[in-house]
Design a protein around this motif. Sequence first.
Motif, PDB file in Angstrom:
ATOM      1  N   PHE B 478       0.378   0.587  -9.192  1.00 43.29           N
ATOM      2  CA  PHE B 478      -0.282   1.628  -9.987  1.00 43.29           C
ATOM      3  C   PHE B 478      -0.917   1.039 -11.242  1.00 43.29           C
ATOM      4  O   PHE B 478      -2.020   1.429 -11.642  1.00 43.29           O
ATOM      5  CB  PHE B 478       0.707   2.728 -10.370  1.00 43.29           C
ATOM      6  N   LEU B 479      -0.197   0.120 -11.889  1.00 40.83           N
ATOM      7  CA  LEU B 479      -0.763  -0.518 -13.082  1.00 40.83           C
ATOM      8  C   LEU B 479      -2.074  -1.208 -12.728  1.00 40.83           C
ATOM      9  O   LEU B 479      -3.073  -1.091 -13.434  1.00 40.83           O
ATOM     10  CB  LEU B 479       0.219  -1.549 -13.644  1.00 40.83           C
ATOM     11  N   LEU B 480      -2.038  -1.920 -11.610  1.00 37.58           N
ATOM     12  CA  LEU B 480      -3.233  -2.638 -11.173  1.00 37.58           C
ATOM     13  C   LEU B 480      -4.353  -1.647 -10.839  1.00 37.58           C
ATOM     14  O   LEU B 480      -5.519  -1.854 -11.192  1.00 37.58           O
ATOM     15  CB  LEU B 480      -2.883  -3.478  -9.945  1.00 37.58           C
ATOM     16  N   ALA B 481      -3.957  -0.538 -10.199  1.00 32.55           N
ATOM     17  CA  ALA B 481      -4.952   0.465  -9.829  1.00 32.55           C
ATOM     18  C   ALA B 481      -5.612   1.053 -11.074  1.00 32.55           C
ATOM     19  O   ALA B 481      -6.818   1.290 -11.099  1.00 32.55           O
ATOM     20  CB  ALA B 481      -4.307   1.567  -9.003  1.00 32.55           C
ATOM     21  N   ALA B 482      -4.811   1.257 -12.126  1.00 37.14           N
ATOM     22  CA  ALA B 482      -5.364   1.805 -13.367  1.00 37.14           C
ATOM     23  C   ALA B 482      -6.440   0.881 -13.919  1.00 37.14           C
ATOM     24  O   ALA B 482      -7.482   1.329 -14.401  1.00 37.14           O
ATOM     25  CB  ALA B 482      -4.257   2.002 -14.394  1.00 37.14           C
ATOM     26  N   ILE B 483      -6.183  -0.425 -13.817  1.00 36.61           N
ATOM     27  CA  ILE B 483      -7.141  -1.391 -14.358  1.00 36.61           C
ATOM     28  C   ILE B 483      -8.412  -1.424 -13.515  1.00 36.61           C
ATOM     29  O   ILE B 483      -9.527  -1.388 -14.033  1.00 36.61           O
ATOM     30  CB  ILE B 483      -6.493  -2.787 -14.411  1.00 36.61           C
ATOM     31  N   MET B 517      -2.041   8.664  -0.755  1.00 38.36           N
ATOM     32  CA  MET B 517      -3.190   8.655   0.134  1.00 38.36           C
ATOM     33  C   MET B 517      -4.470   8.847  -0.675  1.00 38.36           C
ATOM     34  O   MET B 517      -5.460   8.138  -0.483  1.00 38.36           O
ATOM     35  CB  MET B 517      -3.049   9.771   1.158  1.00 38.36           C
ATOM     36  N   LEU B 518      -4.426   9.800  -1.609  1.00 44.31           N
ATOM     37  CA  LEU B 518      -5.630  10.094  -2.385  1.00 44.31           C
ATOM     38  C   LEU B 518      -6.012   8.914  -3.273  1.00 44.31           C
ATOM     39  O   LEU B 518      -7.185   8.580  -3.406  1.00 44.31           O
ATOM     40  CB  LEU B 518      -5.416  11.346  -3.228  1.00 44.31           C
ATOM     41  N   PHE B 519      -4.997   8.261  -3.888  1.00 44.34           N
ATOM     42  CA  PHE B 519      -5.314   7.115  -4.734  1.00 44.34           C
ATOM     43  C   PHE B 519      -5.894   5.987  -3.905  1.00 44.34           C
ATOM     44  O   PHE B 519      -6.829   5.309  -4.327  1.00 44.34           O
ATOM     45  CB  PHE B 519      -4.081   6.630  -5.478  1.00 44.34           C
ATOM     46  N   GLY B 520      -5.329   5.806  -2.714  1.00 43.82           N
ATOM     47  CA  GLY B 520      -5.866   4.774  -1.834  1.00 43.82           C
ATOM     48  C   GLY B 520      -7.326   5.034  -1.515  1.00 43.82           C
ATOM     49  O   GLY B 520      -8.176   4.158  -1.644  1.00 43.82           O
TER      50      GLY B 520
END
Lengths: 295, 565
Positions: B478-483, B517-520
């Motif tokens: 999630f941290l990586l996704a935020a970036i 799923m939605l974040f992916g």
Amino acid sequence: MTLSTEAATASAPATVPLLQADDVTMRFGGLTAVNKVSMTVNEGEILGLIGPNGAGKTTFFNCLTGLYKPTEGHVRLCGVELPPKPRAVVQAGMARTFQNIRLFANMTALENVMVGRYCRTSSMAITSILHGPKYRREEAETRARAQELLDFVGLGDSTEHLARNMPYGNQRRLEIARALATDPKLVLLDEPTAGMNPLETRQASDLIFKIRDTGLAVVVIEHDMRFIFNLCDRVLCLVRGETLIVGTPNEVQSDPRVIEAYIGTGIDDDDDDDDDQDSDGHDGATNAQDEQDTP
Amino acid sequence: MMKILTVPPGVVARHGSKAWPLGLAGAGLLILGSLLSWSYDPQVLGDLSISFNPGGLQIMAIALALFAVILLLARKGPLTFLGQWADTAKGLNALATWTLLFMAMVVVAIAVEAGGLINVQPGCWVSLLGAVALFVASRLVVSRKTRDLAEALLPGWAEILVIVVIMAALLFGTAYALNVADGWVLLLFLVFATAMAIGGTRAGLMSWLGHVSLRRRRELILASFAVAFCFPLTQGGSDANMSIAAQVLVFAAAAMGLNIVVGLAGLLDLGYIAFLGAGAYVGATLSTSGFATIGWKPPFIVVILVAACFSGMLGLIIGTPTLRVNGDYLAIVTLGFGEIFRLTMFNLDGNNGPDLTHGPNGIPAIPDLIFGNFNFGDTHYLLGIPLSRFSNYYFLLLILLAFVIMVFHRLNTSRIGRGWVAIREDEKAAEAMGVNVFGLKLLAFASGAFLAGMAGAIKAHVDVSVTPDQYVFLESAFLLAAIVLGGMGTIVGVLLGAVILKLLPEKLRFFADYRLMLFGLLLVLMMRFRPEGLVASRRRQLEFHEEDEELAVRVEGDIAEEVQG
């Protein structure tokens, strides 16, 4: 082989030469790309390095600057042995440019040169975060020096241009400015005029003279014979990884073996053709090695 | 959205003159309808049933209409001086499209919530009609040549006023969004905010703000922090939102630390949460909790430094052997490290080794921080407004975040930052130019870990307990996704990404089951259409678009302006 060593020692002054490479050999598996090449560079000298494609010029450069660890041989700068680490080599005072320009494409011209100052500046994390007077002074000095170098190579107006937007000739100049930013004693230029028109080539040789006049020694790899023979104090010719001859431009120019290496004799055709293929093989192998080392 | 329903040029030529009156009429209808009742049922979507007493959604509709009126009057009428700068046609296009979407969703929402279209009052239909008229009108307007926004100068006080107004709008928008309990209303609010933002961006407002922010950087930073500090005051002592806000800040601080590693040095670290965890465990074991396993109870300022140094050391220890590998290999090694950390904490329970962490039970009952007489657990009053436990931590975390941002920014603009960029661009050439490649990578790793350690030590107190299952791989992801979502290497982008990724799941509980799923899906779409993230760092944008010459020229212009300013 003996001839080349003699020539080298004959022209060297009694003091320690600036750069001394002894019997540098580089093997990739079974292939010997550079075979026992020796070279000396004196202070304030322009030395040309010529040879047909695949002669091992760039590989030799890579051995000198620590990109490759030579299989055998030593490289000494001012009498001190250089470790085969690019960073240590730059620190010691030898900088280079690349055959296929390797600028930091998405940085501006000024930033590129400022990166070159990296090894001559010292502020680390804590200083940078605290933003103290020492840090600011050093940043200002870095910037001023970078600007000075851009002016020196004639790019004073393109300071804020992105490297990737600059015309080809200016990219070459910028790479030279970046190398000069490391405060070197000796600069190695790998084909500085490749792909340039005659006017740009003349400007490039003016620039190299200008660099020499500031007291630096320069080693140039080049294919353009007129350029090399006008520019250099001495010329070293490499063929198939071995030194063919070292001497003044006149000596090299008139040496039949040099002419043979470039044009061929045209009589004992079978033999020669094989050799040509061989040297092509060299070229391919070295290039492949280059690519492998590039992530 | 721009491309939806483009009208053939012939039609535009014939009916173009009708666009302006039609648009004004549409906006007028939208406002009129919003003043009337929208629904029979006062229970749904806030109260929309009373005429001339607009509820939240109706006020949003009015705001959209007013924005459209401003854009229309900028084309012809008293505001034409705006029209020479702003691309009103593009702005109207986007705004009208989203307005129509907004009204359509309102109708659907009322029908779903109240049970049938029968509950939709005439006012709502009038508004929908207005939105349709506005939409049609927006298709008929033609783009006009505008002047360069860099020349649009306002007096200094006016520029500062604009910044203040926008910041205030952000503050109230966020406060409002957080207090919305209804998922539909929140969703509609997001559509509204998007409509305003996209309309403004297309009209050129954002690029103008970009120019202003270059001129007024200091004021902008001050205003942002002032707004962030004011936020707890809008919550009236309620802890519900402040606990989320505190979590968002911890997450944002950690993301910003990871941004040094990923965004600046270009290293892929999939085990970063372990450093946050290490900080939290140090914070917990050195706290005065009855379950703490180490007898030493230093003051918190010492604890936070110990935690940071411990994490930083861990970073050095992990980094020294692993940073010699590149790219994918590094990602796998760090992924493994993250799991090793979690399992180690899980197993240090006295059965398998020394009892340091109480294994899966973790360390509970971590007491609140006390600075002098200031107990973080108590409610304090500022100007008569109560500030609860989480508000207190919020302030502390805000200071931490400011510190992390400062470290990030100063490293980024220093000699070290230049070295990092050079490494990302061409590692070989950087090495050949004397840049200490390995040392700089290690520094990025260690400083990222150091900052995460600090955040972790505070997080332990905010969360009251520390357990291994808070620090699973998913958190790193999630941290990586935020970036990635926000924009690698940027400050604003990563803050935005952190807020989106942490806040939305909390507020939109109804899609909690599908959130992964939605974040992916969101990330895949981002990678396809905007790999540089929502807020693009100039340099990253160039890196992702190597072929785009136009972009490179534009960026060069920006750099020149920045140097002059």
